[in-house]
Motif scaffolding. Structure first.
Motif, mmCIF file in Angstrom:
data_model
loop_
_atom_site.group_PDB
_atom_site.id
_atom_site.type_symbol
_atom_site.label_atom_id
_atom_site.label_comp_id
_atom_site.label_asym_id
_atom_site.label_seq_id
_atom_site.Cartn_x
_atom_site.Cartn_y
_atom_site.Cartn_z
ATOM 1 N N SER A 105 99.487 48.883 37.646
ATOM 2 C CA SER A 105 100.858 48.603 37.188
ATOM 3 C C SER A 105 100.893 47.873 35.848
ATOM 4 N N LEU A 106 99.726 47.773 35.194
ATOM 5 C CA LEU A 106 99.685 47.033 33.928
ATOM 6 C C LEU A 106 100.598 47.639 32.875
ATOM 7 N N ALA A 107 100.650 48.930 32.723
ATOM 8 C CA ALA A 107 101.492 49.597 31.723
ATOM 9 C C ALA A 107 102.969 49.355 32.031
ATOM 10 N N ASN A 108 103.338 49.385 33.317
ATOM 11 C CA ASN A 108 104.733 49.120 33.699
ATOM 12 C C ASN A 108 105.126 47.691 33.349
ATOM 13 N N HIS A 109 104.238 46.733 33.649
ATOM 14 C CA HIS A 109 104.541 45.328 33.299
ATOM 15 C C HIS A 109 104.716 45.145 31.796
ATOM 16 N N LEU A 110 103.892 45.830 31.022
ATOM 17 C CA LEU A 110 103.990 45.710 29.553
ATOM 18 C C LEU A 110 105.355 46.206 29.074
ATOM 19 N N ILE A 111 105.815 47.328 29.588
ATOM 20 C CA ILE A 111 107.119 47.872 29.167
ATOM 21 C C ILE A 111 108.256 46.946 29.588
ATOM 22 N N GLU A 112 108.156 46.440 30.837
ATOM 23 C CA GLU A 112 109.240 45.607 31.347
ATOM 24 C C GLU A 112 109.331 44.269 30.615
ATOM 25 N N GLU A 113 108.191 43.682 30.242
ATOM 26 C CA GLU A 113 108.195 42.342 29.666
ATOM 27 C C GLU A 113 108.283 42.353 28.135
ATOM 28 N N LYS A 114 107.637 43.287 27.468
ATOM 29 C CA LYS A 114 107.560 43.264 26.013
ATOM 30 C C LYS A 114 108.643 44.096 25.334
#
Length: 496
Positions: free
Chosen positions: A52-61
């Motif tokens: 889920s690292l890519a999803n977290h990057l989109i959601e946070e950054k």
């Protein structure tokens, strides 16, 4: 007793070398297989943890800042800060921004100068990863080395009308370099340890295996040595339970053959001595008679009448003829015994041959006042055999019948065809043969104990038996004392 070892040093070295090579190959295979699956397990674990690292990057950054500038170009400053932050946590991560078709729009780790090639990744693994929600182990393209496949995390974005994917390589080039260094040390240490263990286990397993594998071989070698040293009864027991059943059976059969040949040689030697003794006796009689009458004629040549001279000459001739026949029979029997005669089989009329023999012996039969005739002879009865050998057998049987049949007796040669066999029967009304003597009459120099004076030289019937053996048939004797005898044998019929 021989002190030779069961296994030669050369064979032992070969067996040890084979076991060491086998253990080393198994150990090396185990190391590489273990390393391979361990690496795959490690990659699958890293991918699942960071799915889920890519999803977290989109959601946070991407909530506070857009990855694209107003003019539609990539916000390189944002990606620079993003890469800096993520590499501070995990230096092996590489982040890529791609469009919907997989073309890479930007990455800090790539050269985006005007003359550089535009790189892309396949979207099929990305879509498969997103559909599986990171639960499956999936490898994707490595933009920095298209020939390699890497674990990754991916998520789709849709910002200001632009669609694409955030594609994150979880095991980047730096991790690969460190991994290669560590895996080399791992294999080196594991190889040394495995080699030592392989040698240890090869020694233990090799010793036990060689002991078990050669157990039956040692037993067989011991048996062979006993046989070699004179124990002719030595055999390998229970060959079916042996690990080398073929060799055990072969040795037992060979030993039986050797013992049989030795027994046969002993029997032949004994028979040879008996033959020499009997031949010497039979040769001595006519020679003594010849010598006696010749000496008499020399000493009394002036006093003998013409009639006496003629009588002495006739007696001398008869004994010389008897001696010649004996020698011829000895040569004939020796050839048959040595299997130097091979039958040349051909179709011929046994009826015609019988008529010729009856005519030949009829003069002798008339002299002895014996009725000799042919009975039940079918016209042109054909057989398939060696005509010369069959004629010799019939001559011996007729001579034997006439010899032991008294005057006024009868000798009959009968021919009877039964389907594929022709039966030949020579019957006489002679002195007969005692039942206890019948099994031995075909032996060399075996003569019956009859009430009349012994005649002949004992080879006639032995020759007949050998001729029958060459034709794969048997001869049977039916006889009662004072009632006569019948000699019966069969030959294959020949149908025109």
């Amino acid at each position: 007793m021989s002190t030779d070892k069961t296994l030669t040093p050369r064979l032992v070295k070969k067996l040890w070398l084979a076991f060491i090579i086998l253990i080393v190959v198994i150990g090396a295979s185990y190391i590489f297989i273990t390393g391979y699956f361990d690496n795959k397990h490690s990659e699958a674990t890293i991918q699942k943890i960071n799915a889920s690292l890519a999803n977290h990057l989109i959601e946070e950054k991407f909530q506070d800042a857009s990855p694209f500038l107003v003019d539609g170009s990539v916000n390189k400053a944002l990606f620079g800060d993003l890469m800096h932050d993520m590499m501070a946590v995990n230096r092996s991560i590489e982040v890529y921004l791609t469009d919907k078709s997989g073309h890479i729009l930007y990455s800090v780790v790539l050269d985006h100068s005007a003359d550089s090639d535009v790189k892309s990744v396949s979207t099929a693994p990305i879509k498969q990863f997103i559909a599986a929600k990171g639960e499956k182990y999936i490898l994707g393209d490595n933009p920095r080395n298209p020939e390699e496949k890497k674990i990754f995390s991916a998520a789709p974005y849709n910002i200001e009308g632009k669609e694409g994917y955030i594609y994150i390589i979880l095991a980047g080039q730096e991790l690969q370099q460190v991994s290669d260094t560590l895996i080399g040390r791992y294999y080196s240490n594991l190889g040394i340890g495995a080699s030592l263990l392989a040698i240890l286990f090869a020694g233990i397993v090799g010793f036990i295996s060689i002991w078990f594998l050669t157990k039956n071989l040692r037993l067989m070698t011991g048996t062979v040595r006993r046989f070699q040293e004179g124990d002719l009864e030595a055999r390998i027991e229970n060959p079916k339970n042996s690990d080398i059943e073929v060799f055990a059976n072969t040795f037992n059969e060979m030993a039986d053959t050797i013992v049989g040949n030795l027994d046969k040689m002993k029997s032949v030697d004994q028979l040879r001595r008996e033959l020499i003794a009997n031949v010497s006796h039979d040769l001595r009689t006519p020679l003594a008679i010849l010598k006696g009458y010749i000496e008499t004629m020399q000493m009394k040549k002036d006093s003998l009448t013409d009639t006496e001279k003629q009588e002495y000459l006739q007696i001398t001739y008869d004994n010389a003829d008897k001696l010649s026949k004996l020698i011829n029979q000895l040569f004939e029997y020796s050839k048959l015994e040595a299997e130097q005669i091979t039958p040349v089989k051909e179709p011929f009329s046994i009826t015609e041959l019988s008529h010729d023999l009856i005519a030949k012996f009829n003069v002798l039969a008339q002299q002895k006042e014996i009725d000799l005739h042919l009975n039940n002879a079918q016209e042109n009865c054909m057989v398939f055999a060696d005509i010369g050998l069959v004629e010799r057998a019939l001559q011996n049987l007729l001579e034997n019948a006439l010899k032991y049949t008294p005057p006024k007796g009868v000798v009959v040669l009968s021919i009877k065809q039964n389907n594929d066999q022709v039966e030949i029967n020579i019957r006489d009304t002679g002195t007969g043969i005692p039942l206890s003597e019948q099994p031995f009459i075909f032996d060399r120099y075996k003569q019956v104990d009859s009430s009349i004076k012994k005649q002949g030289h004992g080879l006639g019937l032995a020759i007949v038996k050998k001729i029958m053996d060459l034709h794969d048939t048997t001869i049977t004797v039916l006889s009662k004392p004072k009632e006569g005898s019948s000699f019966i044998f069969k030959l294959p019929a020949y149908h025109v």
